[in-house]
Design an enzyme around this catalytic site. Structure first.
Site, PDB file in Angstrom:
ATOM      1  N   CYS A   1       6.384  -6.478   7.460  1.00  0.00           N
ATOM      2  CA  CYS A   1       7.486  -5.930   8.266  1.00  0.00           C
ATOM      3  C   CYS A   1       7.858  -6.942   9.341  1.00  0.00           C
ATOM      4  O   CYS A   1       6.982  -7.555   9.940  1.00  0.00           O
ATOM      5  CB  CYS A   1       7.044  -4.624   8.927  1.00  0.00           C
ATOM      6  SG  CYS A   1       8.347  -3.819   9.890  1.00  0.00           S
TER       7      CYS A   1
ATOM      8  N   CYS B   1       3.329   8.603   0.874  1.00  0.00           N
ATOM      9  CA  CYS B   1       3.877   7.723   1.892  1.00  0.00           C
ATOM     10  C   CYS B   1       4.248   6.411   1.192  1.00  0.00           C
ATOM     11  O   CYS B   1       3.400   5.766   0.573  1.00  0.00           O
ATOM     12  CB  CYS B   1       2.782   7.522   2.932  1.00  0.00           C
ATOM     13  SG  CYS B   1       3.278   6.552   4.331  1.00  0.00           S
TER      14      CYS B   1
ATOM     15  N   CYS C   1       1.040  -1.513  15.441  1.00  0.00           N
ATOM     16  CA  CYS C   1       1.106  -1.262  14.002  1.00  0.00           C
ATOM     17  C   CYS C   1       0.481  -2.413  13.208  1.00  0.00           C
ATOM     18  O   CYS C   1       0.838  -3.577  13.406  1.00  0.00           O
ATOM     19  CB  CYS C   1       2.574  -1.088  13.609  1.00  0.00           C
ATOM     20  SG  CYS C   1       2.824  -0.900  11.841  1.00  0.00           S
TER      21      CYS C   1
ATOM     22  N   GLU D   1       0.824  -1.197   0.000  1.00  0.00           N
ATOM     23  CA  GLU D   1       0.000   0.000   0.000  1.00  0.00           C
ATOM     24  C   GLU D   1       0.858   1.247   0.000  1.00  0.00           C
ATOM     25  O   GLU D   1       1.955   1.261   0.558  1.00  0.00           O
ATOM     26  CB  GLU D   1      -0.929  -0.004   1.215  1.00  0.00           C
ATOM     27  CG  GLU D   1      -1.890  -1.161   1.136  1.00  0.00           C
ATOM     28  CD  GLU D   1      -2.953  -1.140   2.216  1.00  0.00           C
ATOM     29  OE1 GLU D   1      -4.108  -1.408   1.879  1.00  0.00           O
ATOM     30  OE2 GLU D   1      -2.637  -0.856   3.371  1.00  0.00           O
TER      31      GLU D   1
ATOM     32  N   CYS E   1      -1.017   6.272   9.309  1.00  0.00           N
ATOM     33  CA  CYS E   1       0.203   5.570   9.705  1.00  0.00           C
ATOM     34  C   CYS E   1      -0.107   4.307  10.475  1.00  0.00           C
ATOM     35  O   CYS E   1      -0.930   4.305  11.371  1.00  0.00           O
ATOM     36  CB  CYS E   1       1.052   6.449  10.604  1.00  0.00           C
ATOM     37  SG  CYS E   1       1.838   7.726   9.695  1.00  0.00           S
TER      38      CYS E   1
ATOM     39  N   CYS F   1       5.924  -4.361  15.817  1.00  0.00           N
ATOM     40  CA  CYS F   1       5.493  -3.364  16.805  1.00  0.00           C
ATOM     41  C   CYS F   1       4.003  -3.616  17.089  1.00  0.00           C
ATOM     42  O   CYS F   1       3.209  -3.780  16.161  1.00  0.00           O
ATOM     43  CB  CYS F   1       5.693  -1.941  16.279  1.00  0.00           C
ATOM     44  SG  CYS F   1       7.422  -1.559  15.923  1.00  0.00           S
TER      45      CYS F   1
HETATM   46  N1  SAH Z   1       9.298   1.116  10.232  1.00  0.00           N
HETATM   47  C1  SAH Z   1       9.431   2.540  10.145  1.00  0.00           C
HETATM   48  C2  SAH Z   1       8.533   3.189   9.108  1.00  0.00           C
HETATM   49  C3  SAH Z   1       7.118   2.748   8.981  1.00  0.00           C
HETATM   50  S1  SAH Z   1       5.965   3.216  10.222  1.00  0.00           S
HETATM   51  C4  SAH Z   1       9.232   3.168  11.496  1.00  0.00           C
HETATM   52  O1  SAH Z   1       8.897   2.451  12.436  1.00  0.00           O
HETATM   53  O2  SAH Z   1       9.457   4.361  11.643  1.00  0.00           O
HETATM   54  C5  SAH Z   1       5.762   4.946  10.078  1.00  0.00           C
HETATM   55  C6  SAH Z   1       5.292   5.605  11.369  1.00  0.00           C
HETATM   56  O3  SAH Z   1       3.945   5.230  11.707  1.00  0.00           O
HETATM   57  C7  SAH Z   1       6.132   5.187  12.565  1.00  0.00           C
HETATM   58  O4  SAH Z   1       6.429   6.279  13.394  1.00  0.00           O
HETATM   59  C8  SAH Z   1       5.206   4.221  13.242  1.00  0.00           C
HETATM   60  O5  SAH Z   1       5.558   4.004  14.552  1.00  0.00           O
HETATM   61  C9  SAH Z   1       3.872   4.909  13.076  1.00  0.00           C
HETATM   62  N2  SAH Z   1       2.716   4.073  13.397  1.00  0.00           N
HETATM   63  C10 SAH Z   1       2.645   2.715  13.413  1.00  0.00           C
HETATM   64  N3  SAH Z   1       1.419   2.303  13.799  1.00  0.00           N
HETATM   65  C11 SAH Z   1       0.696   3.428  14.006  1.00  0.00           C
HETATM   66  C12 SAH Z   1      -0.653   3.660  14.394  1.00  0.00           C
HETATM   67  N4  SAH Z   1      -1.492   2.659  14.613  1.00  0.00           N
HETATM   68  N5  SAH Z   1      -1.066   4.941  14.518  1.00  0.00           N
HETATM   69  C13 SAH Z   1      -0.224   5.967  14.245  1.00  0.00           C
HETATM   70  N6  SAH Z   1       1.050   5.805  13.873  1.00  0.00           N
HETATM   71  C14 SAH Z   1       1.509   4.548  13.751  1.00  0.00           C
END
Ligand code: SAH
Length: 336
Positions: free
Chosen positions: A103, A96, A110, A82, A326, A107
């Site tokens: 991944c 984006c 996420c 996406e 995000c 986390c």
């Molecule tokens: N792996 C990288 C880039 C992808 S995530 C990273 O971790 O930075 C991009 C951003 O979205 C990161 O700051 C991540 O922590 C955030 N993110 C992930 N899940 C989210 C959510 N449910 N709501 C808001 N931001 C989120």
């Protein structure tokens, strides 16, 4: 579409044809070789066979015309990724970009992290996402892409070479001529990637997903990335700043009663109170078991950081309606 086929498809042609083909694809943004009127008909037909330009994508729009738009792109091996177009309040457009299919970092907040890892993207597959939005903006008469952020699916620093290669393609004056200053890489804190970026002669922006003020909480919510102590992570950031003189953005997701207490803000202010450090507070987009912090809590958290003298911004959330904010990018991939 697979643009890595392009130069192979032209290998029997003179060099100037390569330049013309690059211009047609990346500057004129043609979507079919029949539009490349400078080429003889036979070559157009040949290229449509050997290097078709169609990008297979399904679009999702929210209700408002001004909101984020998500594209689910199907790759040559039928994997899906996406990418999101985010119109900014000032009329600019950010895209984006994803760097991996899935991944490996898992986390817990996420959606991509919860779906597991399939494979790295090739540089061309990253560039295709950008090309898709460049074409879209042109067709809609909206103009051009202003910024690109590696905040889609995947961890860019676990696919370092291809991400750098994609940035160099975007930078190339013969293709998009898109300056590195307009590109940001967001990392969950892969120290080796930060070190490598410090040595590049590239003016890309660096963002660090911190999300917790101490190792105990961080490793709870970021089980893989949180294995690196924050102290080590900040050492790498300081070294990057020393080498590049560039600012670094720390992203901090606000999750209700998890990392949004006063003491969290106070601890965060203590560790991030350094020159060239910026903090960006991100509203949590609900993807599972957590809740976003209330507006009052968010304001209080921000105030505590500001009171301690930190430069803080709070991101407006966009794209929830279409699950394109995000961390919400999970596609339609099967749950295995
Ligand atoms: N792996 C990288 C880039 C992808 S995530 C990273 O971790 O930075 C991009 C951003 O979205 C990161 O700051 C991540 O922590 C955030 N993110 C992930 N899940 C989210 C959510 N449910 N709501 C808001 N931001 C989120």
């Amino acid at each position: 579409m697979d643009i890595s086929l392009l130069h192979g498809a032209l290998k029997e042609e003179k060099k100037f044809r390569h330049t013309q083909a690059d211009k047609a694809v990346f500057v004129d943004l043609i979507e079919d070789w029949s539009q490349a009127s400078i080429f003889p008909l036979s070559l157009r037909e040949k290229l449509n066979q050997s290097c078709p330009l169609e990008i297979k994508a399904e679009l999702s729009h929210g209700n408002s015309k001004k909101g984020a738009v998500k594209a689910l792109i199907t790759l040559a091996d039928f994997e899906q990724i996406e990418t999101v177009l985010i119109p900014q309040a000032d009329g600019r457009f950010s895209v984006c970009l994803s760097s991996q299919v899935g991944c490996p970092l898992a986390c817990v907040f996420c959606a991509t992290g919860m779906q597991g890892f399939t494979r790295n993207l090739r540089a061309e597959e990253i560039v295709e996402q950008f090309l898709f939005w460049a074409r879209y903006l042109k067709k809609e008469n909206y103009g051009r892409i202003d910024n690109a952020v590696f905040m889609g699916q995947g961890e860019p620093f676990l696919n370092y070479e291809e991400v750098m290669k994609s940035i160099k393609i975007l930078n190339d004056p013969e293709t998009f001529n898109f300056g590195a200053r307009r590109i940001s890489i967001s990392t969950a804190g892969i120290v080796n990637g930060i070190k490598r970026l410090s040595g590049e002669k590239l003016q890309v922006n660096l963002a660090i997903s911190l999300h917790a003020p101490n190792d105990a909480l961080r490793s709870n919510i970021m089980p893989a990335a949180g294995q690196t102590p924050i102290r080590k992570l900040l050492e790498a950031v300081d070294n990057y700043i020393e080498k590049t003189g560039r600012r670094v953005m720390f992203e901090y997701l606000l999750i209700k009663e998890l990392n949004d207490r006063d003491e969290d803000a106070i601890m965060l202010a203590k560790i991030l109170n350094k020159p060239l450090y910026l903090v960006n507070l991100i509203p949590y987009n609900q993807t599972g078991r957590f809740q976003p912090s209330s507006p009052a809590r968010t304001a209080r958290f921000m105030e505590l950081l500001e009171r301690a003298g930190l430069p803080v911004t709070a991101r407006r959330s966009s794209g929830q309606e279409i699950d394109a904010a995000c961390g919400q990018l999970a596609g339609k991939r099967k749950k295995s």
